[in-house]
Scaffold this motif. Structure first.
Motif, PDB file in Angstrom:
ATOM      1  N   TYR A 143       6.142   2.769   0.219  1.00  0.00           N
ATOM      2  CA  TYR A 143       5.183   1.683   0.442  1.00  0.00           C
ATOM      3  C   TYR A 143       5.302   1.038   1.819  1.00  0.00           C
ATOM      4  O   TYR A 143       6.384   0.915   2.393  1.00  0.00           O
ATOM      5  N   THR A 144       4.129   0.597   2.312  1.00  0.00           N
ATOM      6  CA  THR A 144       4.050  -0.340   3.426  1.00  0.00           C
ATOM      7  C   THR A 144       3.737  -1.710   2.829  1.00  0.00           C
ATOM      8  O   THR A 144       2.771  -1.848   2.056  1.00  0.00           O
TER       9      THR A 144
ATOM     10  N   ALA B 144      -2.575   5.405   7.449  1.00  0.00           N
ATOM     11  CA  ALA B 144      -3.524   5.000   6.406  1.00  0.00           C
ATOM     12  C   ALA B 144      -2.968   3.857   5.576  1.00  0.00           C
ATOM     13  O   ALA B 144      -3.697   2.915   5.214  1.00  0.00           O
ATOM     14  N   ALA B 145      -1.668   3.904   5.242  1.00  0.00           N
ATOM     15  CA  ALA B 145      -1.060   2.814   4.476  1.00  0.00           C
ATOM     16  C   ALA B 145      -1.105   1.515   5.267  1.00  0.00           C
ATOM     17  O   ALA B 145      -1.422   0.445   4.724  1.00  0.00           O
ATOM     18  N   ALA B 146      -0.810   1.596   6.573  1.00  0.00           N
ATOM     19  CA  ALA B 146      -0.865   0.400   7.417  1.00  0.00           C
ATOM     20  C   ALA B 146      -2.289  -0.115   7.541  1.00  0.00           C
ATOM     21  O   ALA B 146      -2.539  -1.330   7.479  1.00  0.00           O
TER      22      ALA B 146
ATOM     23  N   ALA C 165       0.850  -1.194   0.000  1.00  0.00           N
ATOM     24  CA  ALA C 165       0.000   0.000   0.000  1.00  0.00           C
ATOM     25  C   ALA C 165       0.885   1.244   0.000  1.00  0.00           C
ATOM     26  O   ALA C 165       1.860   1.324   0.751  1.00  0.00           O
ATOM     27  N   PRO C 166       0.546   2.255  -0.825  1.00  0.00           N
ATOM     28  CA  PRO C 166       1.400   3.436  -0.927  1.00  0.00           C
ATOM     29  C   PRO C 166       1.119   4.484   0.145  1.00  0.00           C
ATOM     30  O   PRO C 166       0.046   4.520   0.755  1.00  0.00           O
ATOM     31  N   ALA C 167       2.103   5.363   0.326  1.00  0.00           N
ATOM     32  CA  ALA C 167       1.922   6.558   1.137  1.00  0.00           C
ATOM     33  C   ALA C 167       0.959   7.497   0.427  1.00  0.00           C
ATOM     34  O   ALA C 167       0.612   7.312  -0.748  1.00  0.00           O
ATOM     35  N   SER C 168       0.523   8.519   1.147  1.00  0.00           N
ATOM     36  CA  SER C 168      -0.408   9.469   0.556  1.00  0.00           C
ATOM     37  C   SER C 168      -0.200  10.846   1.154  1.00  0.00           C
ATOM     38  O   SER C 168       0.323  10.999   2.258  1.00  0.00           O
TER      39      SER C 168
END
Length: 310
Positions: free
Chosen positions: A29-30, A96-98, A8-11
């Motif tokens: 990314y996570t 949010a990524a986590a 999942a990417p950062a934002s």
């Protein structure tokens, strides 16, 4: 079920006036590696996650349980290895990524009983707003709302030639602290300013009007109140366009600052300016040029020794 990986990417949320409703994803990314087995193991890896719980109290594992709760099914046991490139408490959507990675992983482990829209709704309700979780899930630029009827979104492909430059300071700023400085009420003039500029920003991004970004990204709802927590922020918001930025904003709750740039132009002058702001304010940190991630969260399953991407 075979092992699988979730990435999942950062934002970056808000982008100025789009408070709690507008964001984009960037390629930090996570990553979770999930292996079904007889007992549950949670294994945080790497320096960013040092000190985080190595048990079922881990935020990622609790996110997996959220998927099971929405599906009303027990979560099967698994080994969950967690790594992240997303700096914590920097305004780049690390939680949010986590959260999204965990919900997607839980849904995958259960055989995907939840639709993408349900995954988004679970994440947005847990986070309290959709501005980070929506781009983390879907990639690109996302406008989203959360209400009692559900989470609603529109995903936009990034305009041609739009790139991101981020200044990531070496100090943390908690979201709770950044929210605590916001006023309880706003004037009608500030509300109209926020609504009109958020609408203009969404329209400019949808139509690729890069010339409007500097004007559309003006904000009186959160950035002026958070500026004392982020040394140099006011200067960047006022002056970055003179050094090659198309527009500038506090990334999420900060302290990271985001600048848009035209990918056809050299960003060396903008980098020099941002490093100069840090030096002037006695800060250290990184300045990175990043594309906008367009894939969002990706699942890769191991099948007969070969990876299969979803």
């Amino acid at each position: 079920m075979t092992s699988f990986t979730v990435r999942a990417p950062a934002s970056s949320a808000n982008l100025g006036p789009g408070f709690d409703s507008l964001g984009l994803s960037v390629p930090l990314y996570t990553t979770l590696r999930v292996t079904p087995q007889e007992v549950t193991e949670v294994v945080p890896l790497g320096p960013e996650l040092e000190g985080t719980p190595a048990d079922e109290g881990n935020y990622v594992y609790r996110a997996m349980e959220l998927a099971a709760g929405r599906a009303r099914r027990p979560l099967p046991p698994a080994r969950v290895e967690i790594e992240t490139e997303v700096p914590l408490a920097r305004g780049l959507g690390s939680s949010a990524a986590a959260l999204v990675a965990g919900i997607v992983a839980g849904n995958e482990l259960l055989g995907r009983p939840l639709s993408d829209e349900q995954v988004l709704d679970v994440a947005a309700r847990e986070e309290g707003h959709p501005d980070n979780v929506a781009p983390a899930l879907f990639g690109g630029i996302v406008v989203a709302t959360l209400d009692k009827l559900g989470t609603h979104y529109v995903r936009l492909d990034p305009p041609a030639n739009l790139g991101v430059t981020v200044l990531i300071p070496d100090f943390e700023l908690s979201t709770s602290k950044a929210r605590a400085v916001l006023p309880g009420e706003y004037s009608r003039a500030d509300a109209v300013h926020a609504l009109s500029h958020a609408a203009l920003l969404a329209a400019a991004l949808a139509q690729g009007r890069l010339d409007l970004l500097r004007h559309a990204m003006q904000d009186y709802i959160h950035q002026i109140w958070r500026a004392p927590l982020v040394p140099g922020l006011s200067d960047i918001l006022e002056e970055a366009h003179r050094h090659g930025a198309l527009g500038a904003a506090l990334s999420g709750a900060g302290p990271t600052v985001l600048c848009f740039h035209d990918t056809r132009e050299n960003t060396e002058r903008l980098h020099r300016y941002l490093h100069g702001v840090m030096t002037k304010n006695g800060l250290t940190g990184r300045v990175l040029d990043l594309p906008i991630d367009t894939r969002g969260t990706v699942v890769e399953r191991q099948q007969q020794g070969s990876p299969v991407k979803d």
